[in-house]
Scaffold this motif. Structure first.
Motif, PDB file in Angstrom:
ATOM      1  N   VAL A   1       0.834  -1.206   0.000  1.00 58.27           N
ATOM      2  CA  VAL A   1       0.000   0.000   0.000  1.00 58.27           C
ATOM      3  C   VAL A   1       0.867   1.255   0.000  1.00 58.27           C
ATOM      4  CG1 VAL A   1      -1.645   1.334   1.378  1.00 58.27           C
ATOM      5  CG2 VAL A   1      -1.969  -1.128   1.086  1.00 58.27           C
ATOM      6  N   LEU A   2       1.951   1.247   0.797  1.00 58.96           N
ATOM      7  CA  LEU A   2       2.841   2.403   0.835  1.00 58.96           C
ATOM      8  C   LEU A   2       3.490   2.647  -0.528  1.00 58.96           C
ATOM      9  CD1 LEU A   2       4.350   4.619   2.404  1.00 58.96           C
ATOM     10  CD2 LEU A   2       6.055   2.894   3.030  1.00 58.96           C
ATOM     11  N   LEU A   3       3.970   1.571  -1.162  1.00 57.17           N
ATOM     12  CA  LEU A   3       4.590   1.717  -2.479  1.00 57.17           C
ATOM     13  C   LEU A   3       3.585   2.218  -3.511  1.00 57.17           C
ATOM     14  CD1 LEU A   3       6.818  -1.499  -2.597  1.00 57.17           C
ATOM     15  CD2 LEU A   3       7.556   0.858  -2.212  1.00 57.17           C
ATOM     16  N   TRP A   4       2.349   1.725  -3.450  1.00 61.07           N
ATOM     17  CA  TRP A   4       1.327   2.188  -4.384  1.00 61.07           C
ATOM     18  C   TRP A   4       0.998   3.659  -4.162  1.00 61.07           C
ATOM     19  CZ3 TRP A   4      -0.776   1.406  -8.830  1.00 61.07           C
ATOM     20  CH2 TRP A   4      -1.972   2.045  -9.156  1.00 61.07           C
ATOM     21  N   TRP A   5       0.957   4.071  -2.886  1.00 65.98           N
ATOM     22  CA  TRP A   5       0.687   5.479  -2.576  1.00 65.98           C
ATOM     23  C   TRP A   5       1.795   6.382  -3.131  1.00 65.98           C
ATOM     24  CZ3 TRP A   5       3.264   9.011   0.677  1.00 65.98           C
ATOM     25  CH2 TRP A   5       2.581  10.209   0.912  1.00 65.98           C
ATOM     26  N   ILE A   6       3.064   5.952  -2.949  1.00 70.94           N
ATOM     27  CA  ILE A   6       4.180   6.731  -3.497  1.00 70.94           C
ATOM     28  C   ILE A   6       4.102   6.797  -5.014  1.00 70.94           C
ATOM     29  CG2 ILE A   6       6.695   6.773  -3.766  1.00 70.94           C
ATOM     30  CD1 ILE A   6       6.895   5.515  -0.988  1.00 70.94           C
ATOM     31  N   TYR A   7       3.815   5.652  -5.639  1.00 67.79           N
ATOM     32  CA  TYR A   7       3.708   5.617  -7.101  1.00 67.79           C
ATOM     33  C   TYR A   7       2.604   6.542  -7.589  1.00 67.79           C
ATOM     34  CZ  TYR A   7       2.627   3.920 -11.774  1.00 67.79           C
ATOM     35  OH  TYR A   7       2.362   3.847 -13.119  1.00 67.79           O
ATOM     36  N   SER A   8       1.450   6.496  -6.937  1.00 60.28           N
ATOM     37  CA  SER A   8       0.325   7.317  -7.386  1.00 60.28           C
ATOM     38  C   SER A   8       0.610   8.804  -7.221  1.00 60.28           C
ATOM     39  CB  SER A   8      -0.939   6.934  -6.615  1.00 60.28           C
ATOM     40  OG  SER A   8      -0.778   7.139  -5.220  1.00 60.28           O
ATOM     41  N   LYS A   9       1.287   9.183  -6.136  1.00 58.44           N
ATOM     42  CA  LYS A   9       1.602  10.598  -5.934  1.00 58.44           C
ATOM     43  C   LYS A   9       2.583  11.093  -6.997  1.00 58.44           C
ATOM     44  CE  LYS A   9      -0.927  11.584  -2.411  1.00 58.44           C
ATOM     45  NZ  LYS A   9      -2.010  12.598  -2.533  1.00 58.44           N
ATOM     46  N   PHE A  10       3.603  10.282  -7.313  1.00 59.51           N
ATOM     47  CA  PHE A  10       4.513  10.661  -8.392  1.00 59.51           C
ATOM     48  C   PHE A  10       3.781  10.696  -9.739  1.00 59.51           C
ATOM     49  CE2 PHE A  10       8.252   9.290  -5.694  1.00 59.51           C
ATOM     50  CZ  PHE A  10       8.807  10.547  -5.623  1.00 59.51           C
ATOM     51  N   ASP A  11       2.832   9.778  -9.910  1.00 60.66           N
ATOM     52  CA  ASP A  11       2.082   9.752 -11.162  1.00 60.66           C
ATOM     53  C   ASP A  11       1.220  11.000 -11.313  1.00 60.66           C
ATOM     54  OD1 ASP A  11       1.268   8.383 -13.590  1.00 60.66           O
ATOM     55  OD2 ASP A  11      -0.684   8.141 -12.612  1.00 60.66           O
ATOM     56  N   GLU A  12       0.604  11.438 -10.197  1.00 66.03           N
ATOM     57  CA  GLU A  12      -0.194  12.669 -10.240  1.00 66.03           C
ATOM     58  C   GLU A  12       0.672  13.879 -10.586  1.00 66.03           C
ATOM     59  OE1 GLU A  12      -2.120  13.049  -6.520  1.00 66.03           O
ATOM     60  OE2 GLU A  12      -3.364  11.246  -6.762  1.00 66.03           O
ATOM     61  N   ALA A  13       1.926  13.859 -10.139  1.00 63.94           N
ATOM     62  CA  ALA A  13       2.835  14.975 -10.440  1.00 63.94           C
ATOM     63  C   ALA A  13       3.482  14.843 -11.807  1.00 63.94           C
ATOM     64  CB  ALA A  13       3.916  15.065  -9.369  1.00 63.94           C
ATOM     65  N   GLY A  14       3.167  13.769 -12.538  1.00 64.86           N
ATOM     66  CA  GLY A  14       3.718  13.590 -13.880  1.00 64.86           C
ATOM     67  C   GLY A  14       5.170  13.163 -13.916  1.00 64.86           C
ATOM     68  N   GLN A  15       5.645  12.542 -12.831  1.00 69.52           N
ATOM     69  CA  GLN A  15       7.054  12.154 -12.771  1.00 69.52           C
ATOM     70  C   GLN A  15       7.346  10.846 -13.498  1.00 69.52           C
ATOM     71  OE1 GLN A  15       9.576  13.960 -11.661  1.00 69.52           O
ATOM     72  NE2 GLN A  15       8.125  15.613 -11.201  1.00 69.52           N
ATOM     73  N   TRP A  16       6.307  10.141 -13.955  1.00 72.73           N
ATOM     74  CA  TRP A  16       6.528   8.906 -14.697  1.00 72.73           C
ATOM     75  C   TRP A  16       6.392   9.095 -16.207  1.00 72.73           C
ATOM     76  CZ3 TRP A  16       8.880   6.233 -11.377  1.00 72.73           C
ATOM     77  CH2 TRP A  16       8.454   6.104 -10.057  1.00 72.73           C
ATOM     78  N   GLU A  17       6.281  10.335 -16.646  1.00 75.10           N
ATOM     79  CA  GLU A  17       6.148  10.585 -18.076  1.00 75.10           C
ATOM     80  C   GLU A  17       7.414  10.140 -18.811  1.00 75.10           C
ATOM     81  OE1 GLU A  17       5.201  14.633 -18.726  1.00 75.10           O
ATOM     82  OE2 GLU A  17       3.250  14.539 -17.688  1.00 75.10           O
ATOM     83  N   ALA A  18       7.217   9.605 -19.988  1.00 78.42           N
ATOM     84  CA  ALA A  18       8.343   9.048 -20.751  1.00 78.42           C
ATOM     85  C   ALA A  18       9.384  10.099 -21.086  1.00 78.42           C
ATOM     86  CB  ALA A  18       7.814   8.397 -22.033  1.00 78.42           C
ATOM     87  N   ALA A  19       8.949  11.354 -21.253  1.00 78.99           N
ATOM     88  CA  ALA A  19       9.893  12.413 -21.629  1.00 78.99           C
ATOM     89  C   ALA A  19      10.943  12.641 -20.550  1.00 78.99           C
ATOM     90  CB  ALA A  19       9.134  13.709 -21.909  1.00 78.99           C
ATOM     91  N   LEU A  20      10.583  12.416 -19.272  1.00 79.60           N
ATOM     92  CA  LEU A  20      11.532  12.631 -18.178  1.00 79.60           C
ATOM     93  C   LEU A  20      12.556  11.500 -18.086  1.00 79.60           C
ATOM     94  CD1 LEU A  20       9.080  13.908 -15.404  1.00 79.60           C
ATOM     95  CD2 LEU A  20      10.541  15.266 -16.907  1.00 79.60           C
ATOM     96  N   TRP A  21      12.207  10.333 -18.567  1.00 83.94           N
ATOM     97  CA  TRP A  21      13.093   9.169 -18.492  1.00 83.94           C
ATOM     98  C   TRP A  21      13.841   8.922 -19.795  1.00 83.94           C
ATOM     99  CZ3 TRP A  21      13.755   6.697 -13.853  1.00 83.94           C
ATOM    100  CH2 TRP A  21      12.845   7.029 -12.847  1.00 83.94           C
ATOM    101  N   LYS A  22      13.411   9.585 -20.858  1.00 83.42           N
ATOM    102  CA  LYS A  22      14.053   9.376 -22.151  1.00 83.42           C
ATOM    103  C   LYS A  22      15.539   9.727 -22.143  1.00 83.42           C
ATOM    104  CE  LYS A  22      13.719  10.564 -27.052  1.00 83.42           C
ATOM    105  NZ  LYS A  22      13.011  11.360 -28.079  1.00 83.42           N
ATOM    106  N   PRO A  23      15.981  10.794 -21.433  1.00 86.78           N
ATOM    107  CA  PRO A  23      17.426  11.098 -21.438  1.00 86.78           C
ATOM    108  C   PRO A  23      18.314   9.938 -21.027  1.00 86.78           C
ATOM    109  CG  PRO A  23      16.205  12.932 -20.518  1.00 86.78           C
ATOM    110  CD  PRO A  23      15.210  11.815 -20.711  1.00 86.78           C
ATOM    111  N   PHE A  24      17.807   9.007 -20.211  1.00 90.83           N
ATOM    112  CA  PHE A  24      18.633   7.894 -19.757  1.00 90.83           C
ATOM    113  C   PHE A  24      18.810   6.823 -20.830  1.00 90.83           C
ATOM    114  CE2 PHE A  24      16.731   9.730 -15.913  1.00 90.83           C
ATOM    115  CZ  PHE A  24      17.888  10.052 -15.234  1.00 90.83           C
ATOM    116  N   THR A  25      18.109   6.961 -21.923  1.00 89.19           N
ATOM    117  CA  THR A  25      18.319   6.072 -23.069  1.00 89.19           C
ATOM    118  C   THR A  25      19.296   6.666 -24.072  1.00 89.19           C
ATOM    119  OG1 THR A  25      16.444   7.023 -24.301  1.00 89.19           O
ATOM    120  CG2 THR A  25      15.979   5.193 -22.795  1.00 89.19           C
ATOM    121  N   GLU A  26      19.761   7.883 -23.800  1.00 91.11           N
ATOM    122  CA  GLU A  26      20.688   8.552 -24.706  1.00 91.11           C
ATOM    123  C   GLU A  26      22.112   8.381 -24.193  1.00 91.11           C
ATOM    124  OE1 GLU A  26      19.357  12.544 -24.662  1.00 91.11           O
ATOM    125  OE2 GLU A  26      17.432  12.119 -25.669  1.00 91.11           O
TER     126      GLU A  26
END
Length: 298
Positions: A32-57
């Motif tokens: 439940v704690l991990l899901w709560w953390i995930y959902s809060k980051f998701d609401e803030a848009g921190q899981w968007e692909a554009a933010l993680w794309k630099p690590f593929t470069e």
């Protein structure tokens, strides 16, 4: 008859059921704690692909993360070697029979254990140049600060380890004519290092993580290059911090695994006495290969 006390009782049927229930409840709570953390980051848009794309470069790794990782490992490696040397020297100094050695050694250890590491790095970088009339590089400011603080902590660990070695071993060594320096070098320090290996490894892990404090003097370590500088260019501070955290976890896990391997190997081989010491302890050989020990009569 054995007089050893029971340190652990196998749980009965009720205890096993209770342990299973508590394990399930704890697991659900963590999920439940991990899901709560995930959902809060998701609401803030921190899981968007554009933010993680630099690590593929490749440029992200070659320009930011790998240079920072190399700087971190370099400062940590030098700091570890110097901290271990500092710890051994000052541990032996504190155990000296001469007060004019033990008292100053104790004062140095207690002083550098009390001063915050961040303050030491800051002082070495900005204050020491006034004393030596020359600049101090950020690398050496970080290494010296790490050495003084962690070396002082290790000195106390080594001192406790040396005192934990049974006194009979030292007495036996003195009885065959060994000097105190030989007793320390050949008998006490090797056993103390093996006994205190978990504490030593824990402190070296702390040392590795403390290299991140080099940001105060703009040392380009992993936190500075892989998080601050990368986020300033890509705008992904949370993603960069997560990637850096994973890298720290992997490195510290490898260090812990290496220490465990060394501990298992040393225990398998056992404590081997140096050859010269074995010759000193061996009985004189009589002509024809027999021992000169005389059997009691009667």
């Amino acid at each position: 008859m054995s007089t050893s006390s029971v340190l652990y009782d196998h749980p009965g049927p009720r205890a096993r059921v209770r342990n299973r229930v508590l394990s399930v409840v704890f697991g659900i709570g963590v999920a439940v704690l991990l899901w709560w953390i995930y959902s809060k980051f998701d609401e803030a848009g921190q899981w968007e692909a554009a933010l993680w794309k630099p690590f593929t470069e490749p440029a992200t790794w070659t320009q930011f993360i790998l240079p920072g990782l190399w700087a971190t490992l370099k400062a940590a490696a030098v700091g570890m070697v110097l901290s271990l040397a500092f710890g051994i020297i000052f541990a032996v100094g504190r155990l000296s029979d001469h007060w004019w050695i033990s008292v100053p050694a104790g004062a140095v250890v207690e002083f550098f254990r009390a001063v915050p590491l961040l303050l030491m790095i800051f002082f070495v970088f900005y204050g020491v140049p006034f004393l030596i009339q020359g600049p101090v590089s950020a690398f050496w400011a970080v290494v010296i600060g790490l050495t003084l603080y962690n070396g002082s902590v290790l000195a106390e660990a080594f001192r406790a380890g040396i005192r934990s070695v049974p006194g009979g071993q030292s007495e036996a060594a003195y009885a065959i004519g060994m000097r105190k320096s030989q007793v320390m070098q050949l008998i006490l320090i090797p056993q103390a290092a093996r006994a205190m290996l978990p504490i030593i490894v824990s402190q070296l892990v702390v040392l590795l993580k403390d290299t991140a404090l080099g940001y105060i003097v703009a040392y380009p370590e992993l936190l500075q290059r892989g998080v601050n500088d990368l986020a300033a260019n890509k705008g992904n501070i949370v993603a960069a911090a997560m990637v850096a955290a994973v890298i720290y976890i992997v490195i510290n896990s490898l260090l812990t695994a290496l220490a465990g391997w060394l501990d298992r190997r040393s225990r398998a081989r056992g404590f081997r006495m140096p050859r010269q010491t074995r010759r000193d302890l061996a009985p004189d050989s009589a002509p024809g290969g027999g021992s000169t020990v005389t059997e009691p009569q009667g």
